[in-house]
Design an enzyme around this catalytic site. Sequence first.
Site, PDB file in Angstrom:
ATOM      1  N   GLN A  77      17.640  35.333  41.432  1.00  0.00           N
ATOM      2  CA  GLN A  77      18.617  35.299  42.522  1.00  0.00           C
ATOM      3  C   GLN A  77      18.598  36.603  43.307  1.00  0.00           C
ATOM      4  O   GLN A  77      18.691  36.601  44.532  1.00  0.00           O
ATOM      5  CB  GLN A  77      20.023  35.078  41.955  1.00  0.00           C
ATOM      6  CG  GLN A  77      20.251  33.718  41.337  1.00  0.00           C
ATOM      7  CD  GLN A  77      21.622  33.622  40.686  1.00  0.00           C
ATOM      8  OE1 GLN A  77      22.139  34.611  40.135  1.00  0.00           O
ATOM      9  NE2 GLN A  77      22.222  32.451  40.733  1.00  0.00           N
ATOM     10  N   TYR A  88      36.410  46.406  37.840  1.00  0.00           N
ATOM     11  CA  TYR A  88      35.416  45.394  37.490  1.00  0.00           C
ATOM     12  C   TYR A  88      35.037  45.522  36.021  1.00  0.00           C
ATOM     13  O   TYR A  88      34.441  46.521  35.595  1.00  0.00           O
ATOM     14  CB  TYR A  88      34.155  45.544  38.342  1.00  0.00           C
ATOM     15  CG  TYR A  88      34.341  45.245  39.815  1.00  0.00           C
ATOM     16  CD1 TYR A  88      35.509  44.665  40.312  1.00  0.00           C
ATOM     17  CD2 TYR A  88      33.337  45.548  40.730  1.00  0.00           C
ATOM     18  CE1 TYR A  88      35.669  44.395  41.658  1.00  0.00           C
ATOM     19  CE2 TYR A  88      33.490  45.269  42.084  1.00  0.00           C
ATOM     20  CZ  TYR A  88      34.652  44.705  42.541  1.00  0.00           C
ATOM     21  OH  TYR A  88      34.797  44.437  43.887  1.00  0.00           O
TER      22      TYR A  88
END
Length: 327
Positions: free
Chosen positions: A292, A54
Amino acid sequence: MEHRHLGRSGLRISEIVFGNLLYPHDSTPDETVLGALRTALDSGITTFDTADIYGMGRSEELLGRALAGEPRDSVVICTKVFFPAGNGPNGSGLSRKHIREGIDASLRRLRTDYVDLYTAHRYDQETPLEETVLAFADLVRAGKVLYMGVSEWTAEQIGEAAGLARELGVHLISSMPQYSALWREPEARVMPACQELGIGQIPYFTLAQGVLTGKYLPGRPPPEGSRGGAELVGGRAAFMRRLLTEDVLGRVQRLRPLADEAGLTMSQLALAWVLRHPNVAGAVIGASRAGQVSENAAASGVKLDPAVVSRMDEILGPVVVHDPADA
């Protein structure tokens, strides 16, 4: 934030797992990522998932920075190995060499002496499974890894690995499949096999790349800055094209009244749907904005009425993927 045991192990993870996913050339500013990680901590999330691939190590480095001031025993750190993250012909896969070198590099970036869960990111067709599991067992004995997990392995592969792990005294406790109200492939074979073996699920793409949040509207272009509106390549592009159809988006919008009646946002409804499954220990979320994260974390502890689950399944049924070969 509520916690669940991961499989039949003694390890407890938060119901909402923060997935610090950055793509290889992700340009998200460091402070934005760190802000989301700090909000996750403030929201009670204790379990963090990343991988060496990642952001080509950047995700692990930022997670290490964010958790540097936290007591090590208060968080669960999960990372993965398989994809090309090193140099030369041995810089990928699940060989003993790549696993040993991969964990040392991950630990440096994460600023920790050990990871709680080390996951084989994919199955390696070119390395004997015995070599892979033995390499994981050696890391456990060395104190660098506490538990072993797998991601996107078949039921048969998981069963064989679990048998080898038991012989070597390794705890194979988790499976990480893609799973959401729109993608239910693991229900057929992986989840039943794992349930029997005492292996828990930590599913990813639980919001179907944001489609289940309801932000993509039928007949309208994707919102600016969204994944659906970004330039996508390869498998990601095919996956988003499958989701961003008029039928899928129209049916997702029909879930909104159900969410409103339950007092939930669309994201919370989708996450609660995933968490209702008895084999799921935690649902991975990914978010770039603090709001979020807080919203998604509030899905922990939500118990959906069976009638709501039935209605969701009825609405989405015709567009749900049970077998990718048929999609």
